[in-house]
Design a protein around this motif. Structure first.
Motif, PDB file in Angstrom:
ATOM      1  N   TYR A   6      24.636 -11.555   3.024  1.00  0.00           N
ATOM      2  CA  TYR A   6      25.683 -11.842   4.013  1.00  0.00           C
ATOM      3  C   TYR A   6      26.483 -10.581   4.322  1.00  0.00           C
ATOM      4  CZ  TYR A   6      25.009 -16.918   3.581  1.00  0.00           C
ATOM      5  OH  TYR A   6      24.497 -18.190   3.614  1.00  0.00           O
ATOM      6  N   ARG A   7      26.762  -9.805   3.280  1.00  0.00           N
ATOM      7  CA  ARG A   7      27.610  -8.634   3.479  1.00  0.00           C
ATOM      8  C   ARG A   7      26.942  -7.595   4.365  1.00  0.00           C
ATOM      9  NH1 ARG A   7      29.796  -5.835  -1.732  1.00  0.00           N
ATOM     10  NH2 ARG A   7      30.959  -7.765  -1.829  1.00  0.00           N
ATOM     11  N   TYR A   8      25.631  -7.456   4.225  1.00  0.00           N
ATOM     12  CA  TYR A   8      24.957  -6.369   4.946  1.00  0.00           C
ATOM     13  C   TYR A   8      24.066  -6.880   6.084  1.00  0.00           C
ATOM     14  CZ  TYR A   8      26.756  -3.595   1.129  1.00  0.00           C
ATOM     15  OH  TYR A   8      27.597  -2.993   0.230  1.00  0.00           O
ATOM     16  N   GLY A   9      24.283  -8.112   6.510  1.00  0.00           N
ATOM     17  CA  GLY A   9      23.533  -8.645   7.640  1.00  0.00           C
ATOM     18  C   GLY A   9      22.048  -8.802   7.375  1.00  0.00           C
ATOM     19  N   GLN A  10      21.699  -9.121   6.156  1.00  0.00           N
ATOM     20  CA  GLN A  10      20.305  -9.343   5.788  1.00  0.00           C
ATOM     21  C   GLN A  10      20.105 -10.817   5.452  1.00  0.00           C
ATOM     22  OE1 GLN A  10      17.991  -6.794   5.665  1.00  0.00           O
ATOM     23  NE2 GLN A  10      19.535  -5.339   6.399  1.00  0.00           N
ATOM     24  N   GLU A  11      18.885 -11.144   5.043  1.00  0.00           N
ATOM     25  CA  GLU A  11      18.589 -12.519   4.642  1.00  0.00           C
ATOM     26  C   GLU A  11      18.341 -12.523   3.133  1.00  0.00           C
ATOM     27  OE1 GLU A  11      15.102 -15.677   5.549  1.00  0.00           O
ATOM     28  OE2 GLU A  11      15.431 -14.102   7.036  1.00  0.00           O
ATOM     29  N   SER A  12      18.824 -13.543   2.455  1.00  0.00           N
ATOM     30  CA  SER A  12      18.523 -13.631   1.014  1.00  0.00           C
ATOM     31  C   SER A  12      17.015 -13.695   0.825  1.00  0.00           C
ATOM     32  CB  SER A  12      19.149 -14.880   0.410  1.00  0.00           C
ATOM     33  OG  SER A  12      18.597 -15.101  -0.886  1.00  0.00           O
ATOM     34  N   THR A  13      16.503 -12.948  -0.136  1.00  0.00           N
ATOM     35  CA  THR A  13      15.079 -13.024  -0.450  1.00  0.00           C
ATOM     36  C   THR A  13      14.833 -14.005  -1.592  1.00  0.00           C
ATOM     37  OG1 THR A  13      15.407 -11.073  -1.846  1.00  0.00           O
ATOM     38  CG2 THR A  13      14.486 -10.699   0.354  1.00  0.00           C
ATOM     39  N   GLY A  14      15.855 -14.789  -1.935  1.00  0.00           N
ATOM     40  CA  GLY A  14      15.697 -15.736  -3.052  1.00  0.00           C
ATOM     41  C   GLY A  14      15.593 -14.999  -4.374  1.00  0.00           C
ATOM     42  N   SER A  15      16.331 -13.903  -4.488  1.00  0.00           N
ATOM     43  CA  SER A  15      16.191 -13.026  -5.659  1.00  0.00           C
ATOM     44  C   SER A  15      17.334 -13.150  -6.656  1.00  0.00           C
ATOM     45  CB  SER A  15      16.090 -11.562  -5.198  1.00  0.00           C
ATOM     46  OG  SER A  15      14.903 -11.382  -4.448  1.00  0.00           O
ATOM     47  N   ALA A  16      18.153 -14.202  -6.525  1.00  0.00           N
ATOM     48  CA  ALA A  16      19.250 -14.341  -7.497  1.00  0.00           C
ATOM     49  C   ALA A  16      18.695 -14.828  -8.832  1.00  0.00           C
ATOM     50  CB  ALA A  16      20.291 -15.319  -6.965  1.00  0.00           C
TER      51      ALA A  16
ATOM     52  N   HIS B 175       0.828  -1.214   0.000  1.00  0.00           N
ATOM     53  CA  HIS B 175       0.000   0.000   0.000  1.00  0.00           C
ATOM     54  C   HIS B 175       0.860   1.259   0.000  1.00  0.00           C
ATOM     55  CE1 HIS B 175      -2.795  -3.155   1.160  1.00  0.00           C
ATOM     56  NE2 HIS B 175      -3.716  -2.399   0.601  1.00  0.00           N
ATOM     57  N   GLY B 176       1.809   1.275  -0.894  1.00  0.00           N
ATOM     58  CA  GLY B 176       2.648   2.455  -1.091  1.00  0.00           C
ATOM     59  C   GLY B 176       3.868   2.515  -0.204  1.00  0.00           C
ATOM     60  N   VAL B 177       3.893   1.716   0.887  1.00  0.00           N
ATOM     61  CA  VAL B 177       4.998   1.786   1.848  1.00  0.00           C
ATOM     62  C   VAL B 177       6.100   0.810   1.422  1.00  0.00           C
ATOM     63  CG1 VAL B 177       5.682   1.433   4.249  1.00  0.00           C
ATOM     64  CG2 VAL B 177       3.439   2.410   3.710  1.00  0.00           C
ATOM     65  N   LEU B 178       7.315   1.313   1.319  1.00  0.00           N
ATOM     66  CA  LEU B 178       8.447   0.453   0.958  1.00  0.00           C
ATOM     67  C   LEU B 178       8.692  -0.556   2.074  1.00  0.00           C
ATOM     68  CD1 LEU B 178      10.784  -0.160  -1.018  1.00  0.00           C
ATOM     69  CD2 LEU B 178      12.171   1.472   0.286  1.00  0.00           C
ATOM     70  N   ALA B 179       8.616  -1.862   1.745  1.00  0.00           N
ATOM     71  CA  ALA B 179       8.704  -2.892   2.781  1.00  0.00           C
ATOM     72  C   ALA B 179       9.992  -3.712   2.691  1.00  0.00           C
ATOM     73  CB  ALA B 179       7.491  -3.819   2.681  1.00  0.00           C
ATOM     74  N   HIS B 180      10.440  -4.064   1.504  1.00  0.00           N
ATOM     75  CA  HIS B 180      11.621  -4.925   1.369  1.00  0.00           C
ATOM     76  C   HIS B 180      12.421  -4.551   0.135  1.00  0.00           C
ATOM     77  CE1 HIS B 180       9.063  -7.636   3.844  1.00  0.00           C
ATOM     78  NE2 HIS B 180      10.225  -7.864   4.438  1.00  0.00           N
ATOM     79  N   TYR B 181      13.713  -4.832   0.205  1.00  0.00           N
ATOM     80  CA  TYR B 181      14.569  -4.814  -0.978  1.00  0.00           C
ATOM     81  C   TYR B 181      14.813  -6.260  -1.389  1.00  0.00           C
ATOM     82  CZ  TYR B 181      15.731  -0.168   0.941  1.00  0.00           C
ATOM     83  OH  TYR B 181      15.686   1.092   1.440  1.00  0.00           O
TER      84      TYR B 181
END
Lengths: 442, 437
Positions: B315-325, B301-307
């Motif tokens: 791994y580099r930025y302490g996030q979790e893979s979103t399976g986006s490769a 609904h217009g709000v940025l939720a995920h990259y």
């Protein structure tokens, strides 16, 4: 095989090397390998075309030809090929420094120094990429024409992103060549990308409308490529998909204007021979403002005439298409200062973010990296996100001055899903009446 | 009639050999094998000029040594040792980074509808698709300048030294036609994972736009309500929104969306997802590194939720893979992408009130990917009202900003179509700036 009127096999093997440095970190650097062949067979009517990996040049190819011929059976076009008496392969210009002879470690260090030079105060991200391909091409056709050559292509790009108070802008510089490794002593290009990005933070959005425009050599080269080059391709002429069809001899632009495509020149679009084994040379698409000749393959020359074969090119693993190579506007005699003074009021457009054309409709669009307002014959405020569009048949008449300072710039051109290396060039040109786009409001 | 039979390469021995040899020299090894076959017909004017058959094969090898990632690829299975050596050399040059390991086997989502097991790569099929397109084109006064039809079948296999081994097959079909009438051109296409194209409609629409655009009038510079077709929309999303959502660009300071999680960045009724479970050309059960694919909400609904993240960036930025490769063709190295972009919100008719319908745009790749600013030329623009096309617009430039544009959405169309790897509706936009001639 009785029904085979012609066949050719073009086999390309090679290696692709890349280095990607992002904000000082070597993200990726390495070499990959490819090996692709295209077998084209001209049956009773049209072509059957097989694309395969790991072709064995020493194995008999009867089975492949038979399979391509089977495919050709569904075609219904009446394809004829012109004679191609001009054969022969130009020598590939000797590289000043063979990229294959320089280690990947050293290339990475050199690229890193260019990327590092872009780290000026206010720059938040820098990225530099090196790309190199060493292509080994072998060609044979049913008339016994056979050739092979190896060509190295390499170059780099550097991008800098500047940021201030939530605003972001970028600057980009690039250089690609067939003449050997070009990574040494290029730090100033990193710096220039950074300076452009920083300057753009203070640039205004361009206000669209009709006005006089001066195009710099890079953008005017893209203009020649998009506005004239594509519409002069013999396949589009044959298909009725170009506004330049049927216009040979007609005046479509200023008598000052001559536009050339020449794959034999040692720029990034160089081909030692075309993808059908035809010798390459200069084709004057526009001469003295008149439509002079089209670029052709053997097939489109036979169907259309008015021009020269030797313009067939192919991405590895793809069949040949009629393509541009090194495309440029010939120089005039005006100096840069005369052009700016003559423009009086308008916009100077610099650099290119690319362009696109609909040759059948005759409408093109391309985008400058930035520009400057010209007021009373003087360069004024910097503007960003400025584009230019127009009508092929109208805009060429609007060219009223050509500079004496031609430069060539390198890039890649896409058509029919294939991308090939090209160069475009021009001197500075003055357009009397240009449609400039931008989202500025005041 | 010619038929290329599928003969999947028996890849298991090759994969084992590479993993074994690589594991002795690297911490981890990944092998990605891509195989494909296709058959196609291409028309020049209204006749088939060539018929093509292709076979593709590629091996991508990735090694990780002390957090250094090396890649290489080759088309030749016999050259795998050279390729592995090149991947190891590549790892020696890369800077080390935080690395938490290649994925282990995990439960995968159900297979999306991406594979038509009944699809036969028979040259008679593209020929009949071409004939149907020509029959459709004959409904209007326009000449065909070219067209094509193709069928393809592919398979990927991914394996790594954490014991993962996945395979996935997919099929795709596509056709397109270009027409011209006087100096007006029309282009239409259709694409699907299945043999359910509508070639007659493709031909009819291409010829319609060519005929309809002839004798078009100019438009004055000003602000207009627009209807963006799914095709025009996909260009803006592909060249600007997708790169801005990439975690790599976000953390590198190359995205307008950086630092805006939780902020309303686009229209408050608009949600944007990557939904790899949909019946789309990029849909998949696992990403190009073997991470299970899942639905990602980019904007709620217009709000940025995920990259979007791949393993390396996560791994580099302490996030979790979103399976986006994703990978760019056989032998491509993994990079962050979107499998199946979809856009949602309250559905409505978009073309009742008078507006300028934009069928396509020329030059979207010249948009500024950082800021979203663009100025492009309209293609096949026409007035539309009460769902009917009215008088055509010859040419105009459309200047604006992609993020502003997604904030000016007045309505989302009810119908959707596959455009590239996206599945998109038409959008109605209020007050957009056109520069006339």
């Amino acid at each position: 095989m009785d029904n085979v009127r012609y066949y050719d096999i073009r086999h390309v093997r090679g290696s692709a090397t890349h280095v990607d440095i992002d904000n000082g970190v070597v993200e990726s650097a390495g070499t990959s390998f490819y090996d692709q062949a295209v077998v084209r067979v001209l049956g009773p009517q049209g072509w059957g075309i097989l694309t395969l990996e790991n072709f064995d040049p020493d194995a008999p190819c009867d089975r492949l030809i038979a399979r391509a011929l089977e495919l050709a059976a569904i075609t219904g076009d009446e394809v004829e090929l012109s004679d191609a008496p001009q054969r022969g392969v130009l020598p590939v210009p000797k590289a000043s420094e063979d990229p294959a002879g320089v280690s990947l470690e050293e290339k990475t260090e050199l690229l890193s120094s260019i990327e590092g030079a872009a780290k000026l105060t206010g720059i938040v991200n820098t990225r530099a990429r090196y790309a190199e391909s060493i292509e080994e091409v072998r060609f044979v056709d049913s008339s016994g024409c056979e050739y092979s050559y190896t060509i190295p292509r390499c170059g780099f790009s550097v991008v800098a992103v500047a940021s201030r108070n939530g605003e972001m802008q970028m600057g980009r510089e690039s250089s690609y060549t067939i003449q050997g490794l070009n990574l040494r002593h290029k730090q100033e290009m990193g710096e220039k990308a950074a300076q452009t990005a920083l300057a753009l933070l203070d640039a205004k959005a361009a206000k669209g409308g009709r006005m006089r425009a001066v195009l710099d050599p890079e953008l005017a080269g893209v203009f020649a490529h998009e506005a004239v080059g594509h519409a002069s391709e013999g396949d589009l002429i044959r298909e009725g998909n170009s506004v330049l069809a049927g216009k040979i001899g007609e005046s479509i632009g200023s008598p000052l204007l001559t536009i050339v495509d020449d794959p034999s020149l040692p720029y990034f679009g160089f081909e030692p021979v075309d993808a059908e084994g035809v010798a390459v040379g200069r084709t004057e698409l526009i001469r003295g403002g008149r439509v002079n000749a089209y670029m052709h393959s053997r097939q489109t020359l036979a169907a259309v005439g008015n021009g020269f074969a030797g313009h067939a090119r192919a991405e590895p693993g793809e069949p040949p298409l009629v393509r541009m190579s090194n495309t440029f506007i010939e120089e005039g005699d005006a100096s840069y200062d005369e052009i700016i003074a003559e423009c009086r009021n308008g916009v100077l457009l610099q650099g290119s973010r690319g362009g696109q054309v609909d040759p059948g409709r005759g409408v093109f669009q391309f985008n400058a990296e930035y520009g400057y307002i010209i007021e009373n014959g003087e360069i004024g405020t910097m503007v960003r996100d400025v584009s230019l569009s127009g009508d092929i048949l109208g805009t060429l008449h609007a060219i009223t001055l050509l500079g004496n300072d031609r430069e060539m710039h390198e890039g890649y051109c896409g058509k029919g899903g294939q991308s090939v290396p090209v160069s475009d060039g021009s001197p500075h040109v003055l357009l009397e009446d240009a449609v400039v786009g931008g989202n500025g409001t005041d | 009639m010619c038929s290329l039979k599928m003969r999947w390469w028996v890849a298991m021995e090759l994969i084992d050999a590479i993993l074994r040899a690589g594991a002795s020299k690297a911490d981890e090894v990944e092998v990605y094998i891509s195989e494909g076959e296709s058959i196609s017909a291409e028309m020049k004017r209204d006749r088939i000029e060539n018929a093509g058959g292709s076979k593709g094969f590629g091996i991508g090898i990735r090694v990780i040594v002390g957090g250094r990632i090396g890649v290489s690829s080759t088309a030749n299975p016999n050259d795998w040792e050279v390729c592995l050596a090149a991947a190891l050399a590549s790892a020696r040059l890369a800077h080390p980074q935080e690395w938490g390991g290649l994925p282990c086997p995990a439960p995968l989502p159900d297979a999306p509808q991406i594979n038509d097991a009944t699809l036969r790569l028979d040259a008679a099929t593209p020929r009949s698709i071409c004939r149907e397109m020509l029959a459709g084109a004959a409904e209007h006064d326009a000449a065909v300048t070219g067209g094509s039809a193709s069928l393809a079948r592919g398979k990927v296999t991914i394996a790594n030294t954490s014991g993962l081994l996945y395979e996935q097959e997919r099929t795709s079909t596509g056709c397109s036609l270009e027409c011209i009438h006087e100096r007006s051109t029309g282009f239409e296409f259709d694409a699907s994972p299945f043999m359910d194209l509508n070639p007659h409609r493709v031909g009819e629409q291409a010829a319609f736009f060519a005929e309809h655009g002839a004798g078009a009038g100019e438009i004055a510079t000003g602000d207009y309500d627009l209807v963006l077709s799914p095709v025009a929309l996909s260009q803006f999303l592909g060249y600007v929104l997708e790169p801005a959502l990439s975690g790599r660009n976000v953390h590198a300071g190359r995205s307008w969306l950086a630092g805006k999680i939780g902020e309303t960045c686009i229209g408050e009724e608009i949600s944007v997802f990557d939904d790899p479970s949909r019946r789309g050309l990029g849909s998949t059960r696992f990403d190009a590194e073997g991470v299970p694919a899942r639905k990602i909400t980019f904007f709620d609904h217009g709000v940025l939720a995920h990259y979007a993240y791949d393993l390396r960036t996560a791994y580099r930025y302490g996030q979790e893979s979103t399976g986006s490769a994703v990978r760019d063709g056989p032998g491509g190295a993994p990079a962050i992408g979107v499998h199946t972009m979809v856009i949602d919100g309250p559905r409505d008719t978009v073309d009742d009130d008078r507006a300028v319908y934009v069928n396509d745009i020329v030059g979207a790749h010249t948009a500024n990917p950082l800021t979203g600013d663009f100025s492009v030329e309209l293609s096949n623009a026409t007035w539309i009202e009460d769902g009917e096309f009215d008088e055509p617009v010859r040419s105009a430039m459309f200047a604006g900003n992609v993020f502003d544009l997604l904030g000016a959405v007045a309505a989302i169309g009810r119908e959707e179509r596959i455009v590239g790897s996206a599945i998109l509706p038409a959008l109605r936009l209020n007050k957009q700036h056109l520069i006339g001639k």
